[in-house]
Design an enzyme around this catalytic site. Structure first.
Site: not given
Ligand code: GLA
Length: 373
Positions: A33, A116, A119, A121, A165, A217
């Site tokens: 992304d 898990a 997402s 958040s 997400d 990340y």
């Molecule tokens: C996290 C980030 C997303 C994406 C994924 C990996 O979930 O929030 O934006 O980069 O990692 O695909």
């Protein structure tokens, strides 16, 4: 509704409305992304519910049923702490964009499984964003709400995530996966009817979250940006000649580019197979995605690898880690009659290593964010 009762109890009035936004799993398209590439997530049946009323005095009063204690009052947005930053960050992002958002009373309830990596958040941000959009009559599109939520996370919370997400939470549709071109922000709903094909998508929640996740990340993002700069392209999405690009790179940058470019092709291939009704054929691409994330992008971990390998030994059609990595969940595409075998295989592999058993449960694509009352 529990959240409404808690709102009454905390603020002595009825909320103006109740909104829900889901978490997500990503079927494929990982770490693409923020490289302007393709993703294919879907919204899950778990998420965040927010009971909200506007306030004219600019205060934000907040309570979460997942956090102990009474409502907290945030006067200076910058003073917000912990989970409240995800909520206050959305108020901040909307104000930054010039929207006339004043204060709010907010009570949050959530049921996204803990740890898990689904997402929660983003679900929290999008539920609040949608509520404020409606309460203040902002007239934002779903994508604009997702972008405000991402801005809150990037510039207020300080997590340099991409748009996947938040977009999945804001734009998901029941029974469909969301194909998103992260450069143009164009979307397309792709039918993903597991039941009609005798399949399930199992989530294997490893329950672990390795500490390095956040720092790693940001480092992966930097690797991608420096590789793009070296290749003279805006984003790795623009790399069309993979062999030529790899010849110019070495080390980490070379591996990251190998992953991102091939992952974008895998997303397109999966979309093609789903549109052709060849759902179980996507398994091989899920497997390839996992290997690429493990070996080229280096964001997997032993718990995810063991889950994926055990699922495949149990004859899953395919399996991969999902989300940012270093913990969270894996997904496995499994024929109805192999569900028990796959679950047993994963539980056995964990037991053999003395690890706590992961939770294993099916997920189907659910609707995106919406007003409940
Ligand atoms: C996290 C980030 C997303 C994406 C994924 C990996 O979930 O929030 O934006 O980069 O990692 O695909």
């Amino acid at each position: 509704m529990r959240v409404v009762e808690a709102f009454r109890e905390s603020f002595g009035a009825e909320p103006h409305g109740v909104w829900h936004a889901p978490g997500r799993v990503n079927l494929i398209g990982e770490h693409t992304d923020y490289n302007g590439g393709f993703v294919l997530p879907f919204a899950v049946p778990w998420g965040v519910t927010a009971a909200v009323s506007p306030r004219q005095d600019g205060l934000v009063r907040l309570r979460s049923l997942q956090a102990a204690g009474p409502a907290v009052t945030v006067e200076d947005l910058r003073q917000a702490e912990g989970w409240t930053r995800y909520v206050v960050g959305v108020v901040w992002a909307l104000r930054e964009a010039g929207h006339p958002v004043r204060g709010a009373d907010i009570v949050i309830d959530g049921d996204v499984p803990r740890g898990a990596g689904l997402s929660s958040s983003a679900a929290l941000e999008v539920a609040v964003g949608l509520a404020l959009d409606e309460l203040y009559g902002l007239g934002l599109s779903r994508m604009e709400i997702a972008l405000a939520a991402q801005k809150a996370e990037n510039d207020f919370v300080g997590m340099p995530c991409g748009i996947m997400d938040q977009a999945a939470s804001a734009l998901g549709e029941e029974g469909k996966a969301l194909f998103l071109d992260c450069r143009t922000l164009g979307t397309r709903a792709i039918p993903f009817d597991l039941a009609a094909h005798g399949l399930r998508l199992l989530i294997i929640n490893t329950g672990v979250h390795h500490e390095l996740a956040d720092g790693q990340y940001a480092r992966r993002r930097q690797d991608c940006e420096s590789a793009a700069a070296r290749l003279g392209v805006d984003t790795l999405r623009d790399v069309t000649d993979l062999a030529g690009a790899l010849a110019l790179l070495s080390g980490d940058e070379r591996r990251r580019v190998q992953h991102v470019v091939t992952e974008n092709h895998r997303v397109e291939a999966v979309v093609g197979l789903l549109r052709a009704g060849a759902v179980s054929e996507i398994g091989a691409l899920l497997n390839a995605s996992h290997l690429s994330l493990r070996d080229q992008f280096e964001v997997s971990c032993p718990e995810l690898d063991v889950a994926v390998e055990a699922a495949i030994r149990g004859r899953a059609r395919g399996a991969r880690m999902t989300g940012g990595g270093f913990g969270g969940s894996a997904i496995a595409l499994v024929a109805d009659d192999r569900v028990e075998a796959v679950r047993d295989s994963v539980l056995l592999a964990y037991a053999e290593r003395g690890w706590a058993p992961p939770e294993v449960y099916p997920a189907t694509p659910a609707a995106g964010a919406r007003r409940l009352t």
